[in-house]
Scaffold this motif. Structure first.
Motif, PDB file in Angstrom:
ATOM      1  N   PRO A  80       1.753 -44.743  14.011  1.00 34.74           N
ATOM      2  CA  PRO A  80       1.429 -43.538  13.681  1.00 34.74           C
ATOM      3  C   PRO A  80       2.708 -42.731  14.112  1.00 34.74           C
ATOM      4  CG  PRO A  80      -0.215 -44.047  14.658  1.00 34.74           C
ATOM      5  CD  PRO A  80       0.645 -45.239  14.852  1.00 34.74           C
ATOM      6  N   ARG A  81       3.252 -41.661  13.194  1.00 39.75           N
ATOM      7  CA  ARG A  81       4.547 -41.094  13.477  1.00 39.75           C
ATOM      8  C   ARG A  81       4.227 -39.825  13.936  1.00 39.75           C
ATOM      9  NH1 ARG A  81       7.125 -41.514   7.935  1.00 39.75           N
ATOM     10  NH2 ARG A  81       4.964 -41.232   7.231  1.00 39.75           N
ATOM     11  N   GLN A  82       5.213 -39.142  14.554  1.00 37.11           N
ATOM     12  CA  GLN A  82       5.431 -37.713  15.121  1.00 37.11           C
ATOM     13  C   GLN A  82       4.365 -37.165  15.591  1.00 37.11           C
ATOM     14  OE1 GLN A  82       8.502 -36.109  14.169  1.00 37.11           O
ATOM     15  NE2 GLN A  82       9.374 -37.885  13.408  1.00 37.11           N
ATOM     16  N   LEU A  83       3.971 -37.759  16.607  1.00 35.39           N
ATOM     17  CA  LEU A  83       2.810 -37.352  17.612  1.00 35.39           C
ATOM     18  C   LEU A  83       3.301 -36.009  18.147  1.00 35.39           C
ATOM     19  CD1 LEU A  83       0.063 -37.595  19.123  1.00 35.39           C
ATOM     20  CD2 LEU A  83       1.181 -39.162  20.570  1.00 35.39           C
TER      21      LEU A  83
ATOM     22  N   THR B 184       3.153 -39.014  24.431  1.00 39.08           N
ATOM     23  CA  THR B 184       3.510 -37.539  24.528  1.00 39.08           C
ATOM     24  C   THR B 184       2.645 -37.241  25.705  1.00 39.08           C
ATOM     25  OG1 THR B 184       4.052 -35.556  23.307  1.00 39.08           O
ATOM     26  CG2 THR B 184       2.059 -36.397  22.996  1.00 39.08           C
TER      27      THR B 184
ATOM     28  N   THR C 119      -5.596 -36.591  10.617  1.00 41.49           N
ATOM     29  CA  THR C 119      -4.229 -36.648  11.468  1.00 41.49           C
ATOM     30  C   THR C 119      -4.176 -35.427  12.273  1.00 41.49           C
ATOM     31  OG1 THR C 119      -3.046 -35.327   9.627  1.00 41.49           O
ATOM     32  CG2 THR C 119      -3.325 -38.092   9.703  1.00 41.49           C
TER      33      THR C 119
ATOM     34  N   ALA D 216       1.810 -45.213  19.099  1.00 41.19           N
ATOM     35  CA  ALA D 216       2.804 -44.176  18.654  1.00 41.19           C
ATOM     36  C   ALA D 216       3.479 -43.966  20.206  1.00 41.19           C
ATOM     37  CB  ALA D 216       2.254 -42.776  18.073  1.00 41.19           C
TER      38      ALA D 216
ATOM     39  N   SER E  41      -1.277 -33.517  16.627  1.00 41.59           N
ATOM     40  CA  SER E  41      -1.088 -33.652  15.119  1.00 41.59           C
ATOM     41  C   SER E  41      -0.326 -35.030  15.192  1.00 41.59           C
ATOM     42  CB  SER E  41      -0.687 -32.471  14.672  1.00 41.59           C
ATOM     43  OG  SER E  41      -0.255 -32.778  13.074  1.00 41.59           O
ATOM     44  N   TRP E  42      -0.348 -35.808  14.137  1.00 35.92           N
ATOM     45  CA  TRP E  42       0.818 -36.909  13.835  1.00 35.92           C
ATOM     46  C   TRP E  42       0.553 -37.295  12.402  1.00 35.92           C
ATOM     47  CZ3 TRP E  42      -3.954 -36.752  16.443  1.00 35.92           C
ATOM     48  CH2 TRP E  42      -5.066 -37.631  15.868  1.00 35.92           C
ATOM     49  N   GLU E  43       1.552 -37.663  12.102  1.00 37.87           N
ATOM     50  CA  GLU E  43       1.694 -38.217  10.704  1.00 37.87           C
ATOM     51  C   GLU E  43       1.246 -39.583  10.515  1.00 37.87           C
ATOM     52  OE1 GLU E  43       5.582 -37.929   9.053  1.00 37.87           O
ATOM     53  OE2 GLU E  43       5.700 -35.788  10.051  1.00 37.87           O
TER      54      GLU E  43
ATOM     55  N   TYR F 202      -8.140 -43.298  13.662  1.00 37.78           N
ATOM     56  CA  TYR F 202      -7.081 -43.297  14.684  1.00 37.78           C
ATOM     57  C   TYR F 202      -7.858 -43.159  15.773  1.00 37.78           C
ATOM     58  CZ  TYR F 202      -4.083 -41.755  10.794  1.00 37.78           C
ATOM     59  OH  TYR F 202      -3.356 -41.870   9.843  1.00 37.78           O
TER      60      TYR F 202
END
Length: 135
Positions: A25-28, A110, A75, A107, A41-43, A57
């Motif tokens: 998954p991208r951009q967490l 964070t 997401t 991912a 949020s994530w992409e 997820y």
């Protein structure tokens, strides 16, 4: 694929669909940060692994005293104190995605720290009339 014999030649193109676990998954990111809840949020991953099913997820929220796990097909995930997170505490968050072929790598982690609850030390109130107060 190409075949030939004494009578002639023929060829055909074959497309293979690779079935595999999804990619990461991208951009967490922390979308909303408040004293009583946070929204993560994530992409979606760049490759769903060839599945026709919804992706699932799993979000892990961890610190020294908490190890929480949440599952969703969305997401975004909203977490509140009812879920076990507390304001002013730091948490590590990781997201993985799975399909019927396996689980993605996580991912990039964070860190989140839900905002502190605002505290009002003391307030002076004076009645100016029956309907008006001075604060």
């Amino acid at each position: 694929c190409e075949v030939s014999n004494g009578v002639g030649r023929d060829s055909v193109t074959v497309q293979l669909m690779v079935r595999a676990p999804p990619t990461v998954p991208r951009q967490l990111m922390l979308l909303v940060n408040g004293p009583f809840s946070v929204t993560l949020s994530w992409e979606v991953p760049s490759d769903d692994g060839g599945t026709s099913q919804p992706l699932f997820y799993t979000v892990r929220v961890i610190n020294d005293t908490v190890n929480l796990s949440f599952s969703t097909t969305s997401t975004q995930l909203n977490l509140t104190m009812d879920d076990g997170i507390w304001h002013s505490s730091m948490y590590s968050v990781r997201v993985v995605v799975d399909n019927e072929y396996g689980v993605s790598p996580p991912a990039a982690s964070t860190f989140i720290t839900p905002d502190s609850v605002p505290i009002i030390e003391s307030v002076s109130v004076e009645a100016l009339s029956l309907t008006i107060l001075s604060v």
